[in-house]
Design a protein around this motif. Structure first.
Motif, PDB file in Angstrom:
ATOM      1  N   ARG A   1      -3.287  -6.225   6.883  1.00  0.00           N
ATOM      2  CA  ARG A   1      -2.944  -7.047   8.042  1.00  0.00           C
ATOM      3  C   ARG A   1      -2.644  -8.486   7.635  1.00  0.00           C
ATOM      4  N   LYS A   2      -3.115  -8.869   6.455  1.00  0.00           N
ATOM      5  CA  LYS A   2      -2.905 -10.234   5.977  1.00  0.00           C
ATOM      6  C   LYS A   2      -1.547 -10.399   5.302  1.00  0.00           C
ATOM      7  N   ARG A   3      -0.941  -9.267   4.906  1.00  0.00           N
ATOM      8  CA  ARG A   3       0.390  -9.305   4.291  1.00  0.00           C
ATOM      9  C   ARG A   3       1.127  -8.048   4.744  1.00  0.00           C
TER      10      ARG A   3
ATOM     11  N   VAL B   1     -12.514  -1.188  -3.776  1.00  0.00           N
ATOM     12  CA  VAL B   1     -12.218  -0.057  -2.901  1.00  0.00           C
ATOM     13  C   VAL B   1     -10.915   0.614  -3.346  1.00  0.00           C
ATOM     14  N   ALA B   2      -9.922  -0.208  -3.697  1.00  0.00           N
ATOM     15  CA  ALA B   2      -8.655   0.341  -4.169  1.00  0.00           C
ATOM     16  C   ALA B   2      -8.858   1.195  -5.421  1.00  0.00           C
ATOM     17  N   LYS B   3      -9.766   0.788  -6.276  1.00  0.00           N
ATOM     18  CA  LYS B   3     -10.047   1.565  -7.488  1.00  0.00           C
ATOM     19  C   LYS B   3     -10.636   2.925  -7.144  1.00  0.00           C
TER      20      LYS B   3
ATOM     21  N   ALA C   1       9.084   3.531  10.829  1.00  0.00           N
ATOM     22  CA  ALA C   1       8.735   4.889  11.249  1.00  0.00           C
ATOM     23  C   ALA C   1       9.544   5.930  10.495  1.00  0.00           C
ATOM     24  N   GLN C   2      10.826   5.670  10.268  1.00  0.00           N
ATOM     25  CA  GLN C   2      11.670   6.640   9.575  1.00  0.00           C
ATOM     26  C   GLN C   2      11.400   6.670   8.078  1.00  0.00           C
ATOM     27  N   THR C   3      10.917   5.564   7.531  1.00  0.00           N
ATOM     28  CA  THR C   3      10.707   5.469   6.087  1.00  0.00           C
ATOM     29  C   THR C   3       9.316   5.933   5.666  1.00  0.00           C
ATOM     30  N   ASN C   4       8.432   6.137   6.631  1.00  0.00           N
ATOM     31  CA  ASN C   4       7.044   6.436   6.287  1.00  0.00           C
ATOM     32  C   ASN C   4       6.480   7.632   7.043  1.00  0.00           C
ATOM     33  N   THR C   5       7.330   8.593   7.344  1.00  0.00           N
ATOM     34  CA  THR C   5       6.847   9.788   8.021  1.00  0.00           C
ATOM     35  C   THR C   5       5.824  10.523   7.161  1.00  0.00           C
ATOM     36  N   SER C   6       4.925  11.216   7.852  1.00  0.00           N
ATOM     37  CA  SER C   6       3.972  12.156   7.239  1.00  0.00           C
ATOM     38  C   SER C   6       2.909  11.499   6.366  1.00  0.00           C
ATOM     39  N   LYS C   7       2.757  10.178   6.443  1.00  0.00           N
ATOM     40  CA  LYS C   7       1.777   9.480   5.601  1.00  0.00           C
ATOM     41  C   LYS C   7       0.534   9.091   6.401  1.00  0.00           C
ATOM     42  N   PHE C   8      -0.487   8.687   5.671  1.00  0.00           N
ATOM     43  CA  PHE C   8      -1.694   8.113   6.240  1.00  0.00           C
ATOM     44  C   PHE C   8      -1.708   6.617   5.900  1.00  0.00           C
ATOM     45  N   SER C   9      -2.259   5.785   6.792  1.00  0.00           N
ATOM     46  CA  SER C   9      -2.269   4.346   6.544  1.00  0.00           C
ATOM     47  C   SER C   9      -3.691   3.819   6.494  1.00  0.00           C
ATOM     48  N   VAL C  10      -3.966   3.030   5.450  1.00  0.00           N
ATOM     49  CA  VAL C  10      -5.228   2.301   5.351  1.00  0.00           C
ATOM     50  C   VAL C  10      -4.911   0.841   5.087  1.00  0.00           C
ATOM     51  N   THR C  11      -5.860  -0.017   5.385  1.00  0.00           N
ATOM     52  CA  THR C  11      -5.676  -1.447   5.135  1.00  0.00           C
ATOM     53  C   THR C  11      -6.732  -1.942   4.156  1.00  0.00           C
ATOM     54  N   ILE C  12      -6.267  -2.655   3.127  1.00  0.00           N
ATOM     55  CA  ILE C  12      -7.150  -3.267   2.134  1.00  0.00           C
ATOM     56  C   ILE C  12      -6.655  -4.685   1.869  1.00  0.00           C
ATOM     57  N   ASN C  13      -7.558  -5.634   1.895  1.00  0.00           N
ATOM     58  CA  ASN C  13      -7.219  -6.998   1.514  1.00  0.00           C
ATOM     59  C   ASN C  13      -7.303  -7.085  -0.010  1.00  0.00           C
ATOM     60  N   LEU C  14      -6.156  -6.996  -0.671  1.00  0.00           N
ATOM     61  CA  LEU C  14      -6.132  -6.965  -2.132  1.00  0.00           C
ATOM     62  C   LEU C  14      -6.354  -8.341  -2.755  1.00  0.00           C
ATOM     63  N   SER C  15      -6.468  -9.366  -1.933  1.00  0.00           N
ATOM     64  CA  SER C  15      -6.811 -10.684  -2.471  1.00  0.00           C
ATOM     65  C   SER C  15      -8.326 -10.873  -2.567  1.00  0.00           C
ATOM     66  N   ASP C  16      -9.089  -9.908  -2.075  1.00  0.00           N
ATOM     67  CA  ASP C  16     -10.548  -9.946  -2.126  1.00  0.00           C
ATOM     68  C   ASP C  16     -11.029  -8.999  -3.230  1.00  0.00           C
TER      69      ASP C  16
ATOM     70  N   VAL D   1     -15.281  -3.701   6.911  1.00  0.00           N
ATOM     71  CA  VAL D   1     -14.349  -3.912   8.013  1.00  0.00           C
ATOM     72  C   VAL D   1     -14.659  -5.239   8.716  1.00  0.00           C
ATOM     73  N   SER D   2     -15.915  -5.456   9.037  1.00  0.00           N
ATOM     74  CA  SER D   2     -16.298  -6.662   9.782  1.00  0.00           C
ATOM     75  C   SER D   2     -16.063  -7.925   8.963  1.00  0.00           C
ATOM     76  N   GLU D   3     -16.129  -7.812   7.635  1.00  0.00           N
ATOM     77  CA  GLU D   3     -15.947  -8.984   6.775  1.00  0.00           C
ATOM     78  C   GLU D   3     -14.486  -9.182   6.345  1.00  0.00           C
ATOM     79  N   GLY D   4     -13.590  -8.360   6.878  1.00  0.00           N
ATOM     80  CA  GLY D   4     -12.164  -8.552   6.615  1.00  0.00           C
ATOM     81  C   GLY D   4     -11.676  -7.993   5.292  1.00  0.00           C
ATOM     82  N   VAL D   5     -12.498  -7.212   4.601  1.00  0.00           N
ATOM     83  CA  VAL D   5     -12.087  -6.636   3.313  1.00  0.00           C
ATOM     84  C   VAL D   5     -11.130  -5.476   3.539  1.00  0.00           C
ATOM     85  N   LEU D   6     -11.423  -4.671   4.528  1.00  0.00           N
ATOM     86  CA  LEU D   6     -10.547  -3.543   4.862  1.00  0.00           C
ATOM     87  C   LEU D   6      -9.683  -3.942   6.067  1.00  0.00           C
TER      88      LEU D   6
END
Length: 375
Positions: free
Chosen positions: A35-37, A82-84, A61-76, A369-374
């Motif tokens: 959400r930050k980028r 978590v990404a690892k 929507a057309q470029t990302n069909t059939s996928k799952f979405s998660v959010t990770i703040n990769l600057s943290d 989640v509450s601390e903005g990491v995810l």
């Protein structure tokens, strides 16, 4: 392909189009966003409703069909950890960031191999990750200039013309998909992973390399000296056209008979085609063996009855776009048919992936989640 697991860190077009192909054919593709980028694809028109609603982009929507979405703040740093864990789950990691980005955030290939020795890292960029242009930053239209496409596009005697879309973002993913499948085959045989490096410039050179085999390539517009007739011609209505190609005398005679004309000079053909509806003319000329096709705009393509009958578009229900046609893979695997599902909302699958799949404890997940990491 249902057992293939992909951690997709790519964004916009060049990476996501490759992972879309794999997802539509059954691979489990987890798209890593933030959400930050925001993925620029989510900010790209056209939109359903409010253009500020990043879940309403038809492009995304057309470029990302059939996928799952998660959010990770990769600057943290906690987000990187978590990404690892997601990397440890995956078979393939896909990224199309700028030069050195994955190394800077601690997710370079050497680190990924420590996490999972047989991991496959698939990178796509404008000019590749190695070689004299490895630091080059640009977009698909930059690749159009470097590859020669801009020089060959347009009318004779006119300045170079940029293609009307980032063509490298369309061509490179096809090569990336092939490279990923080849790397998976290699790993199945040897147990070894590898780092795939796909540029946009080289695939774009590849698809027009025959044009540069001649002594000097020139812009020809719609003309082609290898054919008796090669161009687009007006039909009934405003700005309506049909494309016609004549390769031999037999086709030329068939065209003259179908249009009741004495010659195949462009002006003569144009005067005759202008009397017909383009779809009617397509049927008329096709019936006598003349290669042709109605020139369709975007609306015409999306509503094309032939494409619909072939199953190219699959109607899916999207929470923001509503019932919408999504492009299916442009091939048929009769033994293992694919399934096109709607594109995900931003972060829609955070709990399902982080808790149920990679094993974060519920309280740890809630804290991140509450601390903005995810996020």
């Amino acid at each position: 392909m249902a057992d293939l697991k992909i951690a997709d860190f790519s964004w916009v077009g060049a990476g996501p189009r490759a992972t879309k192909d794999l997802a539509d054919n059954g691979a489990i593709v987890v798209k890593v966003e933030s959400r930050k980028r925001l993925d620029l694809g989510r900010l790209s028109p056209p939109f359903a409703g409010d253009p500020r609603d990043f879940n309403g982009s038809a492009f995304f929507a057309q470029t990302n069909t059939s996928k799952f979405s998660v959010t990770i703040n990769l600057s943290d740093p906690r987000g990187i950890e978590v990404a690892k864990r997601l990397v440890a789950w995956a078979d393939v990691v896909v990224e199309n960031f700028g030069p050195g980005f994955m190394d800077r955030i601690g997710l370079g290939y050497s680190v990924l191999r420590q996490i999972k020795p047989d991991i496959i890292l698939a990178s796509v960029s404008v000019a590749g990750k190695t070689g004299p242009m490895s630091g080059f930053r640009g977009y698909g239209n930059s690749a159009a200039a470097h590859s020669g496409h801009a020089w060959l596009t347009g009318s004779a005697g006119k300045p170079p013309h940029m293609p009307p879309l980032a063509y490298g973002d369309v061509v490179a993913p096809m090569f990336l998909t092939v490279a990923i499948l080849a790397a998976l085959e290699h790993r199945a045989r040897t147990g070894q992973g590898q780092h795939l490096d796909v540029s946009q410039i080289e695939p774009m050179v590849h698809v027009i390399s025959d044009l540069y085999a001649q002594e000097r390539a020139e812009k020809t517009g719609n003309a082609d000296s290898a054919f008796l007739l090669h161009g687009v011609f007006p039909t009934a209505g405003e700005d309506q056209w049909v494309a016609i190609v004549l390769e031999n005398a037999e086709q030329a005679e068939a065209l003259k008979g179908a249009l009741a004309i004495a010659d195949i000079e462009p002006a003569t053909v144009s005067a005759a085609t202008g009397r017909y509806d383009k779809s009617e003319l397509f049927d008329r000329l096709s019936a006598v063996g003349v290669p042709c096709g109605p020139v369709l705009d975007g609306k015409g393509v999306s509503e094309n009855p032939e494409l619909a009958a072939a199953g190219h578009f699959r109607k899916v229900d999207h929470p923001v776009l509503g019932p919408a046609n999504m492009p299916a893979p442009p091939y048929r695997l009769h033994g293992t048919p694919g399934e096109v599902r709607r594109a995900p909302l931003l972060g829609e699958h955070n709990r399902a992936v982080f808790v149920d799949t990679v094993g974060l404890a519920d309280d740890e997940f809630e804290a991140l989640v509450s601390e903005g990491v995810l996020s």
